[in-house]
Enzyme design. Structure first.
Site, short mmCIF file in Angstrom:
data_model
loop_
_atom_site.label_atom_id
_atom_site.label_comp_id
_atom_site.label_asym_id
_atom_site.label_seq_id
_atom_site.Cartn_x
_atom_site.Cartn_y
_atom_site.Cartn_z
N HIS A 136 -1.15 -21.17 0.67
CA HIS A 136 -0.03 -20.24 0.86
C HIS A 136 0.61 -19.84 -0.47
CE1 HIS A 136 -0.57 -21.32 4.99
NE2 HIS A 136 0.38 -20.48 5.38
N LYS A 178 6.46 -1.84 1.94
CA LYS A 178 5.29 -1.23 2.58
C LYS A 178 4.13 -2.22 2.46
CE LYS A 178 3.17 3.33 3.18
NZ LYS A 178 3.25 3.41 4.62
N ARG A 216 -7.92 -20.46 -0.45
CA ARG A 216 -6.79 -20.26 0.45
C ARG A 216 -5.71 -21.33 0.32
NH1 ARG A 216 -4.53 -21.43 5.18
NH2 ARG A 216 -3.71 -19.74 6.47
N ARG A 257 7.89 3.69 -4.98
CA ARG A 257 8.00 2.81 -3.82
C ARG A 257 6.93 1.71 -3.87
NH1 ARG A 257 7.78 5.42 2.11
NH2 ARG A 257 5.57 5.57 1.60
N TYR A 268 0.82 -1.21 0.00
CA TYR A 268 0.00 0.00 0.00
C TYR A 268 0.85 1.25 0.00
CZ TYR A 268 0.89 1.06 4.96
OH TYR A 268 1.48 1.39 6.16
N GLU A 287 12.72 2.56 13.97
CA GLU A 287 11.79 3.61 13.54
C GLU A 287 10.56 3.57 14.43
OE1 GLU A 287 10.18 2.87 9.58
OE2 GLU A 287 10.21 0.71 9.92
N LEU A 291 11.25 1.44 6.92
CA LEU A 291 10.67 1.93 5.67
C LEU A 291 11.43 3.19 5.28
CD1 LEU A 291 8.26 1.47 3.67
CD2 LEU A 291 7.17 3.37 4.86
#
Ligand code: PLP
Length: 281
Positions: free
Chosen positions: A101, A146, A99, A50, A31, A178, A202
């Site tokens: 993996h 991210k 579902r 990014r 995101y 961070e 990040l």
């Protein structure tokens, strides 16, 4: 509220996310959050870049993706923002598939979701300084991505809030990394320090802007990690991020930082913080 969902602009209530969506099941997605100043996107190119790097890093192919800019402008047209100030949230998950993996093979259509909401400019005269609480960094070893899988950050933020703080500052062993959703800068012996842009943090867009502004202003600045005890001795500490811009820290674990006020370096950088035309799209 009109949102963007897989190529359409529709009322938020009409979005139907499949329970098989890998974003929902695995937190399998990436995101971005982009600030909007006066109706224009701040550092859009850097955010787009990014986002693409994050997608590449998780093996998420985006065939035909033309970037966020293409539709973000149209989405903005559906929103009334007081003074044109807000944020764009944009998320891509690996899509909906039974579902397992393993990545769906052949790849499926990713799920794209975006919305814009109002966010006024921070009022620096009245915003209280940040009270932060430190805690162990229990996130994964790919913090440069991210990712929407944010449980480690969510738990850290909540722990800080439960202690009466605004944000967590995380550390691996003694090394400060961070915040839960911000980058951390500290002033030591007149130099500005922040953790290097590697897998443990990040590489924040505002972090980059602040480093650039510091260099232009002749403020000594190094991308160098520091320890928790060094942090607590710093003459100034501040946080950077898309929503907080530059936010001075006034206390760490209940102990005052410096004289408990915004320090001169943070103040100078706040006044230099450039929402100007070269950064707006
Ligand atoms: N670090 C983390 C973990 C974040 O989640 C964020 C923003 O959400 C930041 C730093 C600040 O990044 P940016 O300046 O790009 O908003």
């Amino acid at each position: 509220m009109i949102v963007y969902w897989n190529g359409q602009f529709i009322p938020k209530e009409q979005v139907r996310v499949s329970p098989d969506d890998r974003g929902f099941l695995f937190g399998d997605g990436v995101y971005e959050v982009v600030r909007i100043y006066n109706g224009r996107f701040f550092e859009m190119e850097a955010h787009e870049q990014r986002l693409i790097e994050s997608a590449n890093a998780i093996g998420l192919a985006l065939p035909g993706f033309k970037g966020m800019g293409a539709f973000a402008q149209e989405l903005l047209g559906h929103q009334t923002l007081p003074d044109g100030n807000g944020v764009l949230y944009y998320q891509i998950s690996r899509g909906a598939a039974p579902r397992k993996h393993f990545f769906p093979d052949p790849p499926i259509q990713a799920s794209h979701y975006a919305y814009i909401q109002a966010l006024p400019l921070p009022d620096l005269a009245t915003r209280p300084g940040a009270a932060v609480h430190t805690g162990p960094d229990r996130r994964w070893a790919n913090c440069h991505i991210k990712s929407i899988a944010l449980l480690g950050s969510v738990l850290a933020a909540q722990e800080a809030k439960d202690k009466g703080g605004h944000e967590a500052i995380l550390h691996r062993d003694e090394r400060v990394t961070e915040g839960s959703h911000t980058n951390v800068f500290a002033v030591m012996n007149g130099s500005l320090l922040t953790h290097p842009a590697n897998q443990w943090v990040l590489n924040g867009i505002n972090r980059r802007v602040v480093i650039e502004l510091a260099k232009e202003a002749g403020i000594p600045c190094s991308e160098k990690a520091f320890t928790l005890s060094e942090l607590k001795q710093a003459s100034e500490v501040f946080l950077t991020g898309t929503t907080v811009e530059i936010w001075p820290v006034v206390s760490i674990d209940g102990m005052q930082v410096g004289d408990g006020q915004t320090g001169p370096v943070a103040r100078q950088l706040q006044s230099l913080f450039d929402r100007g035309k070269d950064r707006l799209a």
